[in-house]
Design a protein around this motif. Structure first.
Motif, short mmCIF file in Angstrom:
data_model
loop_
_atom_site.label_atom_id
_atom_site.label_comp_id
_atom_site.label_asym_id
_atom_site.label_seq_id
_atom_site.Cartn_x
_atom_site.Cartn_y
_atom_site.Cartn_z
N HIS A 99 0.71 -1.21 -0.03
CA HIS A 99 -0.10 0.04 -0.06
C HIS A 99 0.92 1.33 -0.15
N ALA A 100 2.18 1.13 0.87
CA ALA A 100 2.91 2.35 0.85
C ALA A 100 3.55 2.75 -0.32
N GLY A 113 2.59 1.57 -3.53
CA GLY A 113 1.70 1.37 -4.48
C GLY A 113 1.93 0.29 -5.45
N GLN A 147 -7.33 1.27 5.73
CA GLN A 147 -6.31 2.38 5.81
C GLN A 147 -6.90 3.38 6.80
N ARG A 152 9.59 4.02 -2.12
CA ARG A 152 9.33 5.59 -1.74
C ARG A 152 8.60 5.84 -0.45
N GLY A 203 5.82 6.52 2.31
CA GLY A 203 4.56 6.43 2.37
C GLY A 203 3.99 5.81 3.43
N ARG A 204 2.58 5.66 3.55
CA ARG A 204 2.06 5.02 4.65
C ARG A 204 1.02 4.03 4.11
N GLY A 205 1.13 2.76 4.81
CA GLY A 205 0.22 1.75 4.45
C GLY A 205 -0.43 1.09 5.70
N GLU A 245 4.82 3.35 8.54
CA GLU A 245 5.08 4.63 7.76
C GLU A 245 6.55 4.27 7.30
#
Length: 429
Positions: A80-81, A83, A240, A345, A347-349, A365
Motif C-alpha cells: 500500500h505504501a 503502490g 487504511q 518511496r 508512504g503510509r500503508g 510509515e
C-alpha cells in the motif's frame, strides 16, 4: 448480602499468561478483569529504522501459529505504501499460506485447548488415552497445515518465500495436485468435528458487543479485501482508516491495550464467529451445510459458538484449498508469482488480513529509503479483550441468577475465555 470471589492465576490451555479476577456481590458483578500479565514485547519499536525488506520476517515472530498472517499483513502494508499491485496468482498463494495457519490453529485450539473442557478433562492427555483416534486425526489436520505452509512459505512457521510483490519460490503442479487430494481426504474428519462441537452443551448467553470481520461482495475473504465491517451496526471502513475507526486504550490491570469502535463506543469480537456471521452465504457448500446442520446461522451471538465456527472453517478451508491447488496446478490464474517490479518511496500503508483468531492490522510509515518511521500492530486478541470482559460479566450474572455455585461459574468463565481462542502473548505491544 453474599460475596463471591473468583481468582484464576495463570489460566490453563491458552497461549500466553493471563489471570481472571471476578467479584460478585449479591449476584451482581462489581469487578471483572481479564488481566494479561505478559510483558511488553516491543515489536513496533524493534522494526523502527529497519528496511522494509526485514520487517515481515521480524513481525512474523509475534506469533508462531499466526506467523504467516503477520508476514502477509506486513507485505500488504508495504505494498500500500509503495503502490504495488500483485498478480492474481500471488494473491492465491497468499490465501493458501494464510489458510495453512488456519489448519494449524483451529485443529490445535479445538482439540488440545477446547475439547477437554467439554469432555470432563483437565488437559489433552486423558483424551489421548480415552480417544487416541480422535486426537491423532486432529493432529493430522495440524500436520496438513504445517505441510501447506512449508510448501508455500518455505517452512512451517515464519515463512521466507513471501516477499514484496510476489514469491521467491513456488511448488510444481504435481505437489499442488497431491495437496488437493490430501485436503479432500481430510474433509470427512472436519465434518465430524463440526458434529462433535455442535453436541457440546454451553450456557445460553449473547454477546452485547459488536463483531468485526473482513468483507468482500460474494466472497469469504481472508487476505484479499481492504474493507472491514462491524456486523451488528453495519458500519464499514477501509483498513487504511483503522485508527479513525478503532480506538485502542490502556487499562491498569492488563499489559494489553483494549479496543472499541470509535463511532459507537462498543467493544467487539473478531474471530471465526465474526467471519461466519459476516460472510455465511459465501462459505463453501459443504461448510455452509455443516454450519446449518449445527444451527450456526447469522445472527449467532453466543461467544461459545466460536468453537463451532472454527470447526466449520476447517471444512471451508479444506474445500477452498483443494480448489485453489487445482487451479494453481492448471495455471488458472493471471500472471506469475514472481515479484513484480516496484519503486521504493516514502508512504503510509495499513495491511489487513483475517488471521485465524480474527482481524489483524499492521500500520507502517516508511521514509524515502523504505525504512520504518512508525509501526503499529493491532492483534485480534488485543481487540477482543474488552468484549471478553463484558461477556464474562454477563455470563457470571446469568449463572448466579440461575443458582449456580462459584465453582461452576469459574469453570464456565474459563471455558468462555478459551472459546475466544486468545493469544495473550501476541496481545501486548
Amino acid at each position: 448480602m453474599t460475596s463471591v470471589r473468583i481468582n484464576v492465576e495463570h489460566l490453563a490451555r491458552v497461549e500466553g499468561h493471563g489471570d481472571i479476577r471476578l467479584v460478585m456481590e449479591d449476584g451482581q458483578v462489581t469487578c471483572c478483569e481479564m488481566a494479561v500479565v505478559e510483558p511488553a514485547r516491543l515489536f513496533e519499536s524493534m522494526v523502527r529504522g529497519r528496511s522494509f525488506e526485514e520487517v515481515p520476517y521480524i513481525a512474523s515472530r509475534v506469533c508462531g501459529i499466526c506467523s504467516a498472517s503477520h508476514v502477509v499483513t506486513d507485505l500488504r502494508a508495504i505494498e500500500h505504501a509503495f503502490g504495488v499491485t500483485v498478480t492474481d496468482r500471488t494473491r492465491a498463494l497468499r490465501e493458501l499460506l494464510v489458510y495453512g495457519s488456519y489448519l494449524q490453529n483451529h485443529a490445535t485450539h479445538l482439540f488440545v485447548f477446547a475439547a477437554p473442557d467439554f469432555l470432563g478433562h483437565k488437559s489433552v492427555f486423558p483424551l489421548a488415552d480415552s480417544n487416541p483416534e480422535l486426537l491423532q486425526k486432529a493432529l493430522g489436520l495440524k500436520a496438513l497445515g504445517n505441510e501447506l505452509c512449508t510448501l508455500v512459505g518455505g517452512r512451517s512457521i515464519h515463512p521466507i518465500t513471501a516477499v514484496v510483490g510476489g514469491f521467491t519460490h513456488e511448488m510444481d503442479a504435481t505437489e499442488y495436485r497431491r495437496m488437493a487430494d490430501a485436503m479432500d481426504e481430510a474433509r470427512a474428519f472436519a465434518l465430524e468435528a463440526v458434529d462433535l462441537f455442535r453436541d457440546f452443551d454451553t450456557v445460553d448467553v449473547r454477546t452485547e458487543g459488536d463483531l468485526l470481520a473482513m468483507v468482500s461482495p460474494g466472497a469469504y475473504p481472508v487476505c484479499t479485501s481492504d474493507t472491514a465491517r462491524f456486523v451488528r451496526s453495519g458500519d464499514e471502513f477501509s483498513a487504511q482508516d483503522v485508527e479513525e475507526a478503532i480506538e485502542e486504550y490502556p487499562v491498569g490491570h492488563s499489559g494489553a491495550f483494549l479496543a472499541r469502535a470509535r463511532k459507537t463506543g462498543r467493544p467487539y469480537m473478531t474471530a471465526a464467529l465474526a467471519r461466519v456471521n459476516a460472510s455465511w452465504d459465501a462459505l463453501c457448500k459443504d461448510a455452509r451445510y455443516a454450519a446449518a446442520k449445527a444451527g450456526l446461522r447469522p445472527p449467532e451471538l453466543n461467544p461459545f459458538a466460536n468453537n463451532i465456527a472454527q470447526a466449520v472453517e476447517l471444512v471451508d478451508v479444506l474445500d477452498r484449498c483443494a480448489a485453489l491447488c487445482l487451479r494453481l496446478a492448471d495455471g488458472d490464474f493471471e500472471g506469475t508469482s514472481e515479484p513484480v517490479p516496484f519503486t521504493v518511496r516514502a508512504g503510509r500503508g495499513v495491511g489487513f488480513t483475517e488471521a485465524p483468531r480474527g482481524a489483524l492490522f499492521h500500520l507502517l510509515e516508511l521514509d524515502g529509503e523504505g525504512r520504518v518511521q512508525r509501526a503499529s500492530i493491532m492483534t485480534p486478541t488485543a481487540q477482543n479483550i474488552a468484549n471478553l470482559e463484558a461477556d464474562m460479566r454477563q455470563l457470571a450474572e446469568t449463572m448466579a441468577a440461575a443458582g449456580y455455585d462459584a465453582d461452576l461459574i469459574r469453570l464456565e468463565i474459563e471455558k468462555l475465555v478459551r472459546a475466544y481462542d486468545p493469544c495473550l502473548s501476541c496481545s501486548v505491544h
